[in-house]
Design a protein around this motif. Structure first.
Motif, PDB file in Angstrom:
ATOM      1  N   GLU A   1     -25.496  -3.754  67.239  1.00  0.00           N
ATOM      2  CA  GLU A   1     -26.146  -2.772  66.253  1.00  0.00           C
ATOM      3  C   GLU A   1     -27.827  -2.603  66.414  1.00  0.00           C
ATOM      4  O   GLU A   1     -28.185  -1.564  66.430  1.00  0.00           O
ATOM      5  CB  GLU A   1     -25.915  -3.084  64.821  1.00  0.00           C
ATOM      6  N   ARG A   2     -28.196  -3.787  66.766  1.00  0.00           N
ATOM      7  CA  ARG A   2     -29.759  -3.687  66.936  1.00  0.00           C
ATOM      8  C   ARG A   2     -29.785  -3.227  68.192  1.00  0.00           C
ATOM      9  O   ARG A   2     -31.008  -2.482  68.388  1.00  0.00           O
ATOM     10  CB  ARG A   2     -30.347  -5.280  66.591  1.00  0.00           C
ATOM     11  N   VAL A   3     -29.313  -3.295  69.274  1.00  0.00           N
ATOM     12  CA  VAL A   3     -29.282  -2.874  70.551  1.00  0.00           C
ATOM     13  C   VAL A   3     -29.200  -1.101  70.399  1.00  0.00           C
ATOM     14  O   VAL A   3     -30.079  -0.626  70.853  1.00  0.00           O
ATOM     15  CB  VAL A   3     -28.256  -3.422  71.549  1.00  0.00           C
ATOM     16  N   ARG A   4     -28.271  -0.772  69.646  1.00  0.00           N
ATOM     17  CA  ARG A   4     -28.198   0.748  69.376  1.00  0.00           C
ATOM     18  C   ARG A   4     -29.433   1.198  68.655  1.00  0.00           C
ATOM     19  O   ARG A   4     -29.862   2.163  68.814  1.00  0.00           O
ATOM     20  CB  ARG A   4     -26.938   1.156  68.658  1.00  0.00           C
ATOM     21  N   LEU A   5     -29.879   0.485  67.636  1.00  0.00           N
ATOM     22  CA  LEU A   5     -31.173   0.974  66.853  1.00  0.00           C
ATOM     23  C   LEU A   5     -32.410   1.147  67.745  1.00  0.00           C
ATOM     24  O   LEU A   5     -33.151   1.975  67.901  1.00  0.00           O
ATOM     25  CB  LEU A   5     -31.267  -0.278  65.715  1.00  0.00           C
ATOM     26  N   PHE A   6     -32.686   0.109  68.454  1.00  0.00           N
ATOM     27  CA  PHE A   6     -33.669   0.160  69.491  1.00  0.00           C
ATOM     28  C   PHE A   6     -33.385   1.085  70.464  1.00  0.00           C
ATOM     29  O   PHE A   6     -34.663   1.539  70.833  1.00  0.00           O
ATOM     30  CB  PHE A   6     -33.932  -1.457  70.212  1.00  0.00           C
ATOM     31  N   CYS A   7     -32.309   1.432  70.873  1.00  0.00           N
ATOM     32  CA  CYS A   7     -32.117   2.309  71.966  1.00  0.00           C
ATOM     33  C   CYS A   7     -32.396   3.784  71.286  1.00  0.00           C
ATOM     34  O   CYS A   7     -32.867   4.935  71.970  1.00  0.00           O
ATOM     35  CB  CYS A   7     -30.737   2.310  72.543  1.00  0.00           C
ATOM     36  N   ALA A   8     -31.968   4.089  70.057  1.00  0.00           N
ATOM     37  CA  ALA A   8     -32.211   5.331  69.278  1.00  0.00           C
ATOM     38  C   ALA A   8     -33.693   5.392  69.021  1.00  0.00           C
ATOM     39  O   ALA A   8     -34.232   6.473  69.322  1.00  0.00           O
ATOM     40  CB  ALA A   8     -31.604   5.128  68.073  1.00  0.00           C
TER      41      ALA A   8
END
Length: 162
Positions: free
Chosen positions: A50-57
């Motif tokens: 979820e943090r990966v997705r957040l930082f990619c967004a």
């Protein structure tokens, strides 16, 4: 850069972008996007999807800011709050931040936003600096394990399709 230092640097870059708004210097946005990618890689190394997705967004929004595809007046405060939420131990807070950032992204296939006209006559504007050349992703992720890079690549692809 270690995650706490990268988080502090991202917070500082986002704060500077908020303070300079509505201007959005491409070099500052690119630096913040690089920091978001670095944090995505660090989160991927720890299997925090979820943090990966957040930082990619966050990275994608920061890439689109100088192009005028994301409104800085709306996006910058939300990006700053979302980056801060990445440190939350609550998975729900991180998911909410992902949702908030992804809603700022342009809809795929939609026509590009028209740039607003200048507020001052063109003759009074100083020459602008060219946008920094985008570095290839392979160069930006050099030194990270393949598994980590693949996890981030999947998250980046998902963000670009949202």
């Amino acid at each position: 850069m270690k995650p706490p230092a990268a988080r502090a640097a991202l917070d500082a870059a986002l704060l500077e972008l908020v303070q300079r708004a509505p201007a959005c210097p491409a070099t500052l946005a690119a630096r913040a996007a690089d920091l978001a990618l670095e944090l995505a890689l660090g989160a991927a190394a720890e299997a925090q999807d979820e943090r990966v997705r957040l930082f990619c967004a966050l990275e994608r929004c920061l890439e689109l800011l100088p192009e005028g595809q994301v409104d800085p007046g709306v996006a910058l405060p939300a990006l700053a709050m979302a980056a801060h939420s990445a440190t939350s131990p609550s998975a729900a807070a991180v998911r909410a931040a992902v949702y908030e950032v992804e809603t700022l992204l342009p809809v795929p296939g939609a026509p590009r936003r028209a740039a607003a006209g200048p507020d001052v006559p063109l003759g009074r504007l100083a020459p602008s600096r060219p946008a920094p050349a985008e570095r290839p992703l392979a160069e930006r992720v050099a030194g990270w394990p393949d598994e980590v890079v693949e996890r981030v690549a999947r998250a980046r692809a998902r963000v670009r399709l949202t």
